[in-house]
Scaffold this motif. Structure first.
Motif, PDB file in Angstrom:
ATOM      1  N   HIS A 109      69.059  37.486  19.530  1.00  0.00           N
ATOM      2  CA  HIS A 109      69.433  38.622  20.363  1.00  0.00           C
ATOM      3  C   HIS A 109      68.649  39.881  19.969  1.00  0.00           C
ATOM      4  CE1 HIS A 109      73.620  36.814  21.501  1.00  0.00           C
ATOM      5  NE2 HIS A 109      72.615  36.277  22.162  1.00  0.00           N
ATOM      6  N   ALA A 110      68.504  40.092  18.658  1.00  0.00           N
ATOM      7  CA  ALA A 110      67.777  41.273  18.185  1.00  0.00           C
ATOM      8  C   ALA A 110      66.325  41.220  18.642  1.00  0.00           C
ATOM      9  CB  ALA A 110      67.865  41.371  16.666  1.00  0.00           C
ATOM     10  N   GLY A 111      65.721  40.030  18.555  1.00  0.00           N
ATOM     11  CA  GLY A 111      64.338  39.883  18.991  1.00  0.00           C
ATOM     12  C   GLY A 111      64.161  40.147  20.477  1.00  0.00           C
ATOM     13  N   LEU A 112      65.085  39.618  21.285  1.00  0.00           N
ATOM     14  CA  LEU A 112      65.002  39.819  22.731  1.00  0.00           C
ATOM     15  C   LEU A 112      65.179  41.288  23.100  1.00  0.00           C
ATOM     16  CD1 LEU A 112      67.038  36.717  23.958  1.00  0.00           C
ATOM     17  CD2 LEU A 112      64.564  37.070  24.152  1.00  0.00           C
ATOM     18  N   GLU A 113      66.128  41.952  22.442  1.00  0.00           N
ATOM     19  CA  GLU A 113      66.377  43.359  22.745  1.00  0.00           C
ATOM     20  C   GLU A 113      65.187  44.233  22.350  1.00  0.00           C
ATOM     21  OE1 GLU A 113      69.985  44.065  20.708  1.00  0.00           O
ATOM     22  OE2 GLU A 113      71.209  42.903  22.113  1.00  0.00           O
ATOM     23  N   MET A 114      64.569  43.923  21.185  1.00  0.00           N
ATOM     24  CA  MET A 114      63.414  44.720  20.773  1.00  0.00           C
ATOM     25  C   MET A 114      62.219  44.448  21.670  1.00  0.00           C
ATOM     26  SD  MET A 114      62.605  47.160  18.919  1.00  0.00           S
ATOM     27  CE  MET A 114      64.111  47.185  17.938  1.00  0.00           C
ATOM     28  N   ALA A 115      62.044  43.189  22.105  1.00  0.00           N
ATOM     29  CA  ALA A 115      60.956  42.870  23.030  1.00  0.00           C
ATOM     30  C   ALA A 115      61.128  43.642  24.342  1.00  0.00           C
ATOM     31  CB  ALA A 115      60.913  41.369  23.296  1.00  0.00           C
ATOM     32  N   ALA A 116      62.371  43.737  24.822  1.00  0.00           N
ATOM     33  CA  ALA A 116      62.638  44.484  26.051  1.00  0.00           C
ATOM     34  C   ALA A 116      62.320  45.962  25.867  1.00  0.00           C
ATOM     35  CB  ALA A 116      64.092  44.303  26.471  1.00  0.00           C
ATOM     36  N   LEU A 117      62.617  46.492  24.685  1.00  0.00           N
ATOM     37  CA  LEU A 117      62.312  47.897  24.404  1.00  0.00           C
ATOM     38  C   LEU A 117      60.803  48.122  24.412  1.00  0.00           C
ATOM     39  CD1 LEU A 117      63.329  50.720  23.537  1.00  0.00           C
ATOM     40  CD2 LEU A 117      63.189  49.934  21.178  1.00  0.00           C
ATOM     41  N   LEU A 118      60.048  47.224  23.773  1.00  0.00           N
ATOM     42  CA  LEU A 118      58.595  47.369  23.717  1.00  0.00           C
ATOM     43  C   LEU A 118      57.960  47.194  25.086  1.00  0.00           C
ATOM     44  CD1 LEU A 118      57.805  45.471  20.383  1.00  0.00           C
ATOM     45  CD2 LEU A 118      57.635  47.933  20.786  1.00  0.00           C
ATOM     46  N   ASP A 119      58.553  46.348  25.913  1.00  0.00           N
ATOM     47  CA  ASP A 119      57.988  46.090  27.243  1.00  0.00           C
ATOM     48  C   ASP A 119      57.986  47.328  28.134  1.00  0.00           C
ATOM     49  OD1 ASP A 119      57.335  43.495  26.713  1.00  0.00           O
ATOM     50  OD2 ASP A 119      59.135  42.618  27.627  1.00  0.00           O
ATOM     51  N   LEU A 121      56.692  49.964  27.292  1.00  0.00           N
ATOM     52  CA  LEU A 121      55.470  50.681  26.945  1.00  0.00           C
ATOM     53  C   LEU A 121      54.251  49.821  27.224  1.00  0.00           C
ATOM     54  CD1 LEU A 121      56.624  52.009  23.452  1.00  0.00           C
ATOM     55  CD2 LEU A 121      56.756  53.223  25.640  1.00  0.00           C
ATOM     56  N   GLY A 122      53.124  50.463  27.513  1.00  0.00           N
ATOM     57  CA  GLY A 122      51.866  49.744  27.633  1.00  0.00           C
ATOM     58  C   GLY A 122      51.343  49.352  26.265  1.00  0.00           C
ATOM     59  N   ASP A 123      50.274  48.546  26.234  1.00  0.00           N
ATOM     60  CA  ASP A 123      49.732  48.058  24.966  1.00  0.00           C
ATOM     61  C   ASP A 123      49.329  49.192  24.031  1.00  0.00           C
ATOM     62  OD1 ASP A 123      50.112  45.442  25.655  1.00  0.00           O
ATOM     63  OD2 ASP A 123      48.043  45.065  26.268  1.00  0.00           O
ATOM     64  N   SER A 124      48.636  50.201  24.553  1.00  0.00           N
ATOM     65  CA  SER A 124      48.172  51.285  23.688  1.00  0.00           C
ATOM     66  C   SER A 124      49.340  52.075  23.112  1.00  0.00           C
ATOM     67  CB  SER A 124      47.227  52.218  24.456  1.00  0.00           C
ATOM     68  OG  SER A 124      47.898  52.825  25.557  1.00  0.00           O
ATOM     69  N   ASP A 125      50.379  52.310  23.935  1.00  0.00           N
ATOM     70  CA  ASP A 125      51.545  53.038  23.442  1.00  0.00           C
ATOM     71  C   ASP A 125      52.349  52.196  22.453  1.00  0.00           C
ATOM     72  OD1 ASP A 125      51.024  55.377  24.765  1.00  0.00           O
ATOM     73  OD2 ASP A 125      52.299  54.908  26.491  1.00  0.00           O
ATOM     74  N   GLN A 126      52.371  50.882  22.649  1.00  0.00           N
ATOM     75  CA  GLN A 126      53.023  50.010  21.665  1.00  0.00           C
ATOM     76  C   GLN A 126      52.342  50.136  20.310  1.00  0.00           C
ATOM     77  OE1 GLN A 126      53.722  45.924  22.721  1.00  0.00           O
ATOM     78  NE2 GLN A 126      54.458  46.437  24.776  1.00  0.00           N
ATOM     79  N   MET A 127      51.010  50.150  20.301  1.00  0.00           N
ATOM     80  CA  MET A 127      50.279  50.273  19.040  1.00  0.00           C
ATOM     81  C   MET A 127      50.500  51.643  18.412  1.00  0.00           C
ATOM     82  SD  MET A 127      49.223  47.335  18.629  1.00  0.00           S
ATOM     83  CE  MET A 127      48.507  47.748  17.029  1.00  0.00           C
ATOM     84  N   ARG A 128      50.593  52.689  19.229  1.00  0.00           N
ATOM     85  CA  ARG A 128      50.893  54.019  18.694  1.00  0.00           C
ATOM     86  C   ARG A 128      52.271  54.029  18.039  1.00  0.00           C
ATOM     87  NH1 ARG A 128      50.628  58.205  23.268  1.00  0.00           N
ATOM     88  NH2 ARG A 128      51.221  59.590  21.536  1.00  0.00           N
ATOM     89  N   LEU A 129      53.234  53.387  18.694  1.00  0.00           N
ATOM     90  CA  LEU A 129      54.584  53.324  18.157  1.00  0.00           C
ATOM     91  C   LEU A 129      54.602  52.575  16.832  1.00  0.00           C
ATOM     92  CD1 LEU A 129      57.679  53.697  18.451  1.00  0.00           C
ATOM     93  CD2 LEU A 129      57.700  51.525  19.700  1.00  0.00           C
ATOM     94  N   LEU A 130      53.944  51.415  16.780  1.00  0.00           N
ATOM     95  CA  LEU A 130      53.929  50.607  15.560  1.00  0.00           C
ATOM     96  C   LEU A 130      53.234  51.341  14.420  1.00  0.00           C
ATOM     97  CD1 LEU A 130      53.138  47.095  17.084  1.00  0.00           C
ATOM     98  CD2 LEU A 130      55.349  47.965  16.311  1.00  0.00           C
ATOM     99  N   THR A 131      52.166  52.073  14.742  1.00  0.00           N
ATOM    100  CA  THR A 131      51.478  52.852  13.712  1.00  0.00           C
ATOM    101  C   THR A 131      52.376  53.947  13.162  1.00  0.00           C
ATOM    102  OG1 THR A 131      49.319  52.407  14.717  1.00  0.00           O
ATOM    103  CG2 THR A 131      49.471  54.307  13.240  1.00  0.00           C
ATOM    104  N   ALA A 132      53.100  54.628  14.065  1.00  0.00           N
ATOM    105  CA  ALA A 132      54.005  55.692  13.633  1.00  0.00           C
ATOM    106  C   ALA A 132      55.138  55.129  12.775  1.00  0.00           C
ATOM    107  CB  ALA A 132      54.579  56.422  14.845  1.00  0.00           C
ATOM    108  N   MET A 133      55.661  53.961  13.153  1.00  0.00           N
ATOM    109  CA  MET A 133      56.729  53.342  12.377  1.00  0.00           C
ATOM    110  C   MET A 133      56.222  52.920  11.002  1.00  0.00           C
ATOM    111  SD  MET A 133      58.540  51.134  15.439  1.00  0.00           S
ATOM    112  CE  MET A 133      59.914  50.530  14.459  1.00  0.00           C
TER     113      MET A 133
END
Length: 310
Positions: A109-119, A121-133
């Motif tokens: 459930h946690a994986g599905l919910e986080m995947a939905a959150l990332l979806d 965002l576009g690819d570039s914004d996902q990478m920006r988010l992961l870098t910030a985290m």
């Protein structure tokens, strides 16, 4: 920004993130367990059995609160409580087969919910988010005793990280100006543009997966290698990161067929100097120069690789 404003900004971010991932309420989405209960189940899923005092210390939970959680879990058939074979006064806990199925459901459930959150965002914004985290994790990370130190080759983004972190840390600790960061940037760029495989290499140190240091081995001439840009994050000092990086650099130079290794450093870098001395380096010369915003005493060190301590 004042100290109070900084604290308020962090608290605001915490409230925003907690609300965003949907755990502000008493229970996790789609499960009957609270965030704390789910975290307990996660920790128990990482091994077969542990003492309850170890779990309590790891999570920083009140003993009475954790006891109530175990009472509920035992009634649900999620955990099995027992006594330590080494000390019967100590209670042990482990997940039952039913408990492991509960963990699998929570994890899915946690994986599905986080995947939905990332979806969202576009690819570039996902990478920006992961870098910030990753940046937040690195800045707030405190290694536990016995934290694992590993070395790996540089990947995309690491070269910029090397220049950025050395520029920031040396400015904070020694008052270096921006010319030092420019020097590091030139060394890194020269390595990237002129790297000779088999004769030059670089490594990033990680502590429990978090970047913690770096080192470069470059060719000075046919018989001499040069150690460059040894760096250890302030929070990772005392964990053996610097020594491990230097030994790796020496071993590589030996395998590459070099006879000697040299390095250039600042007399003020006491911790680094002790590492070099333990590895067998000897001070060859030093000179004073006005550089990086003040008067510096630079030193040249050298070691015959056949006599190095690796």
């Amino acid at each position: 920004m004042s100290s109070a404003q900084r604290v308020a900004a962090v608290r605001q971010f915490n409230r925003f993130y907690t609300r965003t991932i949907g755990v502000l309420g008493d229970r996790l989405q789609t499960t009957p367990y609270s965030l704390t209960e789910a975290r307990v189940i996660y920790e128990l899923s990482q091994g077969e059995q542990m003492e309850t005092v170890e779990l309590r210390n790891r999570l920083g939970l009140d003993p009475g609160y954790l006891s109530r959680i175990f009472t509920r879990f035992e009634a649900d058939g999620v955990v099995r409580l027992g006594r330590s074979q080494a000390d019967s006064r100590r209670q042990t806990v482990q997940l039952t087969e039913s408990g492991r199925r509960v963990f699998a459901t929570l994890d899915q459930h946690a994986g599905l919910e986080m995947a939905a959150l990332l979806d969202r965002l576009g690819d570039s914004d996902q990478m920006r988010l992961l870098t910030a985290m990753s940046t937040i994790e690195r800045l707030l990370y405190t290694p536990a005793p016995g934290a694992q130190v590993t070395l790996r080759p540089p990947v995309a983004g690491d070269m910029g990280w090397v220049a950025h972190r050395q520029g920031v840390v040396y400015a904070e600790e020694y008052g270096y100006d921006h010319y030092f960061e420019a020097l590091v940037g030139r060394i890194v760029a020269d390595y990237v543009e002129n790297h000779v495989p088999g004769l030059e290499d670089a490594w990033i140190a990680e502590v429990d997966g978090v970047p913690a240091g770096s080192i470069f081995c470059v060719r000075k001439d046919e018989t001499t290698a040069q150690l460059r840009l040894l760096f250890v994050e302030p929070w990772a000092r005392g964990l053996g990161v610097g020594g491990k990086l230097v030994r790796q650099c020496l071993r590589f130079a030996i395998d590459a067929g070099y006879r000697d290794m040299v390095l250039w450093t600042n007399k003020d870098l006491d911790a680094a100097r002790r590492i070099y001395e333990r590895a067998g380096f000897q001070l060859i010369s030093e000179e004073q120069e006005e550089r990086f915003g003040g008067m510096q005493t630079f030193q040249n060190w050298q070691v015959r690789l056949s006599e190095a301590t690796v």
